[in-house]
Write an enzyme that holds these catalytic residues in place. Sequence first.
Site, short mmCIF file in Angstrom:
data_model
loop_
_atom_site.label_atom_id
_atom_site.label_comp_id
_atom_site.label_asym_id
_atom_site.label_seq_id
_atom_site.Cartn_x
_atom_site.Cartn_y
_atom_site.Cartn_z
N HIS A 86 -10.43 -1.44 -5.76
CA HIS A 86 -11.41 -0.99 -4.77
C HIS A 86 -11.41 0.53 -4.59
CE1 HIS A 86 -7.57 -1.08 -2.84
NE2 HIS A 86 -8.04 -0.39 -1.82
N ASP A 87 -10.48 1.24 -5.25
CA ASP A 87 -10.42 2.70 -5.12
C ASP A 87 -10.94 3.41 -6.37
OD1 ASP A 87 -9.18 2.53 -2.62
OD2 ASP A 87 -7.16 2.54 -3.49
N GLU A 103 1.82 -0.44 -4.69
CA GLU A 103 0.90 0.63 -5.09
C GLU A 103 1.71 1.91 -5.00
OE1 GLU A 103 -3.25 2.83 -3.92
OE2 GLU A 103 -1.74 2.42 -2.43
N ASP A 148 0.83 -1.21 0.00
CA ASP A 148 0.00 0.00 0.00
C ASP A 148 0.87 1.26 0.00
OD1 ASP A 148 -2.89 0.86 0.47
OD2 ASP A 148 -1.93 1.89 2.15
C1 NOJ Z 1 -4.45 2.94 -0.82
C2 NOJ Z 1 -5.57 1.97 -0.65
O1 NOJ Z 1 -5.81 1.31 -1.85
C3 NOJ Z 1 -6.75 2.77 -0.16
O2 NOJ Z 1 -7.94 2.03 -0.19
C4 NOJ Z 1 -6.43 3.30 1.19
O3 NOJ Z 1 -7.47 4.14 1.63
C5 NOJ Z 1 -5.13 4.10 1.19
N1 NOJ Z 1 -4.09 3.47 0.45
C6 NOJ Z 1 -4.63 4.30 2.60
O4 NOJ Z 1 -4.19 3.08 3.13
#
Ligand code: NOJ
Length: 549
Positions: A321-322, A252, A199
């Site tokens: 999911h984002d 990510e 992440d």
């Molecule tokens: C990226 C994640 O994909 C997201 O869902 C999250 O809110 C943020 N990082 C903070 O961890």
Amino acid sequence: MLSTYKDSTVYQIYPRSFCDSNGDGVGDIPGIISKLDYLKELGVDVIWLSPVYKSPNDDNGYDISDYKDIQPEFGTMEDFDLLLAEAKSRGISIIMDLVINHTSDEHEWFRRALAGEEKYKNYYVIKKGKNGRLPNNWGNFFADCPWEPFGDPANEEYYLHLFSKKQPDLNWDNPGIYDEICDIMRFWLDKGVAGFRCDVINIIHKRSYENGKKHLALTGKEHYLSTEGTHKILAALRRDVMDKYDAFTVGETVLVDIPMANDLCHPDRKELDMVFSFEHMECDQVGVKWFKTAFKPKKLMRILTKWQKGLGWNTCYFENHDQPRSVTRFTEGGEYRAIGAKMLLGLLFSLRGTTFVYQGQEIGMTNGAFDSLDEIVDIESHNVDKMARSLGIINPFRWHLIRRTSRDNARTPMQWDDSDGAGFTTGKPWLKIHPNYREVNVARDSVDADGVSAFFKEINAFKKQSPVLKDGEFSELHMGRKVFVFERVRGDERLIAICNFSKSPAAIPIPVSGRTVISNYKDASDNGRLRPYEFMLIDPKGDKNDKGR
Ligand code: NOJ
């Protein structure tokens, strides 16, 4: 390193929304186990499991209060071990979400820091305010202020949180953090997980805490984006932990450009194996992601092409999911939903790189159907609403911004069948189920020979046995307003992909002949015109009369 990661199809599960086995309205691990045969049939090799660790759920699990325990709503550690074993028996590996930029403020480390233990205060970024002002002028990823008073306000101390105030950033200048994280990674790797999706990994180390250059949303980002410190940490984690296991990492990496991405995942540098970049996900926005513009396919084509040619090995994804659902963003939807979803899958699997898909993408699930902010759970959307209010933006404009961009668009429960609760739950779902579940669901799609999932299986299976699709070089042949044509070449093998990004028929813009090996229409076009949202994969050496399907 898991040697097969380049050839794997990775399927992301957002556990809250996948399958609820006990009727509490929240997806869980036994629910996932019950769907492993389904995933096997799709041809999934690896599951990326969004966080299942113990969490107070401020950011749906990305705020971890215990890295070595399971969120009770999702089940127990025994359930997790069973999931791992059952997946393994089907030849499916699991990667975990590794969230190490921040913890929850309910993590024991933060509690002990608040209780005044110096050792744990030093685990977090705690700074003195300056003459009654905040420690610096930085921005926050969730449209909030990144500094929150730490303990007694009279001390004028603040802790940094680049995300929610319940997600305090860890202090990666403290070597103690490195040791703790190595220990956590080994804990899961020893159980047999195949690696991690890391992440926001390119912002974990902060170079300094000086004021930043003014930026629309992320003032200060130059102080933490891909710092030398982060590179050193990643190389050390690779050397000390990852290289001892048959496992891989995908980072990510927010706000990366190609040179940064190269530095993070070039094989010679031995840091990450792959990165998720975002430029293509930003093709329909201005400035920050909450301000959307019309989708222009050519922009997406250009960005994809740039990354295909600029980075040695890409991750290929259109959803997670984002992100709002790709079929809603990049096609007209409606009567073109299924054909458009298949075209996007065709494009995705034809690109060079590891393919990542998100739950529901295989049946063409669409953006959520929310009527107002009350139906939205996502903390980011609520913060955006507050920010927009403070800027004097009135409703319905605020709602207009949020409805299109909210992360909850992708988080609506998985649509398994047309029963009440969509086969996701027998209880009250934690987030509104899209009413189109009566038509768009796995049960219905999977018996349709022309369904989205049938196409998914076909192109997934094709890619697995096609050296040129797996590994061939990418070159663009045509990037028009609506039509994208590119080729993949390996030695004397060649495949040509054609995508029509429009509901209008279009001419194939360059001469292409050969055998259609995959198409999203049952009968391949033979009159040189593309039908709405048509996708074709063509083997130029084949005979066009041999349809090959
Ligand atoms: C990226 C994640 O994909 C997201 O869902 C999250 O809110 C943020 N990082 C903070 O961890």
